[in-house]
Design a protein around this motif. Structure first.
Motif, mmCIF file in Angstrom:
data_model
loop_
_atom_site.group_PDB
_atom_site.id
_atom_site.type_symbol
_atom_site.label_atom_id
_atom_site.label_comp_id
_atom_site.label_asym_id
_atom_site.label_seq_id
_atom_site.Cartn_x
_atom_site.Cartn_y
_atom_site.Cartn_z
ATOM 1 N N ALA A 54 34.844 23.043 47.797
ATOM 2 C CA ALA A 54 34.820 24.435 48.260
ATOM 3 C C ALA A 54 36.068 25.179 47.808
ATOM 4 O O ALA A 54 36.000 26.354 47.420
ATOM 5 N N THR A 55 37.210 24.507 47.835
ATOM 6 C CA THR A 55 38.454 25.138 47.379
ATOM 7 C C THR A 55 38.387 25.456 45.896
ATOM 8 O O THR A 55 38.769 26.559 45.469
ATOM 9 N N VAL A 56 37.894 24.526 45.102
ATOM 10 C CA VAL A 56 37.765 24.771 43.662
ATOM 11 C C VAL A 56 36.775 25.896 43.404
ATOM 12 O O VAL A 56 37.033 26.794 42.577
ATOM 13 N N ALA A 57 35.646 25.888 44.102
ATOM 14 C CA ALA A 57 34.650 26.942 43.912
ATOM 15 C C ALA A 57 35.219 28.315 44.289
ATOM 16 O O ALA A 57 35.007 29.307 43.582
ATOM 17 N N ALA A 62 37.378 33.537 42.683
ATOM 18 C CA ALA A 62 38.430 34.539 42.800
ATOM 19 C C ALA A 62 39.004 34.896 41.435
ATOM 20 O O ALA A 62 39.327 36.056 41.177
ATOM 21 N N LEU A 63 39.138 33.911 40.547
ATOM 22 C CA LEU A 63 39.652 34.210 39.212
ATOM 23 C C LEU A 63 38.665 35.013 38.378
ATOM 24 O O LEU A 63 39.069 35.832 37.559
ATOM 25 N N VAL A 64 37.373 34.785 38.585
ATOM 26 C CA VAL A 64 36.367 35.508 37.815
ATOM 27 C C VAL A 64 36.113 36.889 38.400
ATOM 28 O O VAL A 64 36.089 37.893 37.684
ATOM 29 N N PRO A 67 38.730 39.941 43.288
ATOM 30 C CA PRO A 67 38.438 40.869 44.376
ATOM 31 C C PRO A 67 39.636 41.710 44.803
ATOM 32 O O PRO A 67 39.466 42.699 45.506
ATOM 33 N N TRP A 68 40.830 41.383 44.353
ATOM 34 C CA TRP A 68 42.004 42.150 44.743
ATOM 35 C C TRP A 68 42.199 43.391 43.868
ATOM 36 O O TRP A 68 42.992 44.246 44.184
ATOM 37 N N VAL A 69 41.468 43.479 42.759
ATOM 38 C CA VAL A 69 41.592 44.622 41.865
ATOM 39 C C VAL A 69 40.615 45.705 42.313
ATOM 40 O O VAL A 69 39.458 45.425 42.623
ATOM 41 N N GLU A 70 41.098 46.946 42.316
ATOM 42 C CA GLU A 70 40.232 48.063 42.712
ATOM 43 C C GLU A 70 39.185 48.278 41.624
ATOM 44 O O GLU A 70 39.503 48.341 40.436
ATOM 45 N N PRO A 71 37.913 48.394 42.024
ATOM 46 C CA PRO A 71 36.874 48.568 41.006
ATOM 47 C C PRO A 71 37.013 49.931 40.325
ATOM 48 O O PRO A 71 37.512 50.889 40.919
ATOM 49 N N PRO A 72 36.584 50.031 39.079
ATOM 50 C CA PRO A 72 36.688 51.316 38.381
ATOM 51 C C PRO A 72 35.767 52.355 39.030
ATOM 52 O O PRO A 72 34.725 52.040 39.593
ATOM 53 N N SER A 73 36.176 53.589 38.919
ATOM 54 C CA SER A 73 35.399 54.679 39.509
ATOM 55 C C SER A 73 34.100 54.847 38.723
ATOM 56 O O SER A 73 34.093 54.838 37.497
ATOM 57 N N GLU A 74 33.014 55.012 39.443
ATOM 58 C CA GLU A 74 31.714 55.169 38.773
ATOM 59 C C GLU A 74 31.334 56.630 38.603
ATOM 60 O O GLU A 74 30.359 56.946 37.942
ATOM 61 N N THR A 75 32.067 57.520 39.204
ATOM 62 C CA THR A 75 31.801 58.951 39.038
ATOM 63 C C THR A 75 33.031 59.615 38.438
ATOM 64 O O THR A 75 34.143 59.167 38.598
ATOM 65 N N THR A 76 32.806 60.663 37.714
ATOM 66 C CA THR A 76 33.915 61.392 37.121
ATOM 67 C C THR A 76 34.352 62.494 38.077
ATOM 68 O O THR A 76 33.555 63.007 38.854
ATOM 69 N N PRO A 77 35.596 62.852 38.017
ATOM 70 C CA PRO A 77 36.029 63.931 38.891
ATOM 71 C C PRO A 77 35.384 65.260 38.453
ATOM 72 O O PRO A 77 35.029 65.432 37.286
ATOM 73 N N PRO A 78 35.235 66.157 39.392
ATOM 74 C CA PRO A 78 34.601 67.448 39.010
ATOM 75 C C PRO A 78 35.512 68.214 38.043
ATOM 76 O O PRO A 78 36.742 68.180 38.150
ATOM 77 N N LEU A 79 34.871 68.874 37.079
ATOM 78 C CA LEU A 79 35.613 69.672 36.106
ATOM 79 C C LEU A 79 35.703 71.098 36.620
ATOM 80 O O LEU A 79 34.701 71.752 36.885
ATOM 81 N N THR A 80 36.892 71.587 36.765
ATOM 82 C CA THR A 80 37.100 72.969 37.203
ATOM 83 C C THR A 80 37.973 73.676 36.184
ATOM 84 O O THR A 80 38.788 73.082 35.478
ATOM 85 N N GLY A 81 37.777 74.971 36.107
ATOM 86 C CA GLY A 81 38.606 75.770 35.212
ATOM 87 C C GLY A 81 38.162 75.755 33.769
ATOM 88 O O GLY A 81 38.958 75.913 32.860
#
Length: 82
Positions: A54-57, A62-64, A67-81
């Motif tokens: 279980a420890t190895v699994a 965790a290496l693959v 889970p500590w890295v923030e996932p990339p944003s799936e939406t783009t910020p709104p374009l203004t101006g």
């Protein structure tokens, strides 16, 4: 049966002769005790093996998954101006 009768019965039993022990009782007890010890050792080894697996699994997951890295944003910020 009241208390005095019980005490008298116990005294009769205690003053009587000791019961005979079967001749193979000690050998049977040793054999059964050894079997129980071997069974307990196998269970402990299996438990440690499962814990290590279980420890190895978990480490591989965790290496693959990282889970500590923030996932990339799936939406783009709104374009203004524009």
């Amino acid at each position: 049966m009241n208390r005095t009768q019980r005490e008298a019965a116990v005294r009769r039993i205690m003053e009587g002769t000791e019961p005979r022990v079967p001749p193979g009782l000690c050998a049977d007890a040793v054999r059964r005790g050894g079997r129980l010890l071997r069974r307990r050792e196998r269970a402990l080894r299996l438990m440690w093996l499962l814990l290590c697996a279980a420890t190895v699994a978990f480490t591989v997951w965790a290496l693959v998954a990282r889970p500590w890295v923030e996932p990339p944003s799936e939406t783009t910020p709104p374009l203004t101006g524009w």
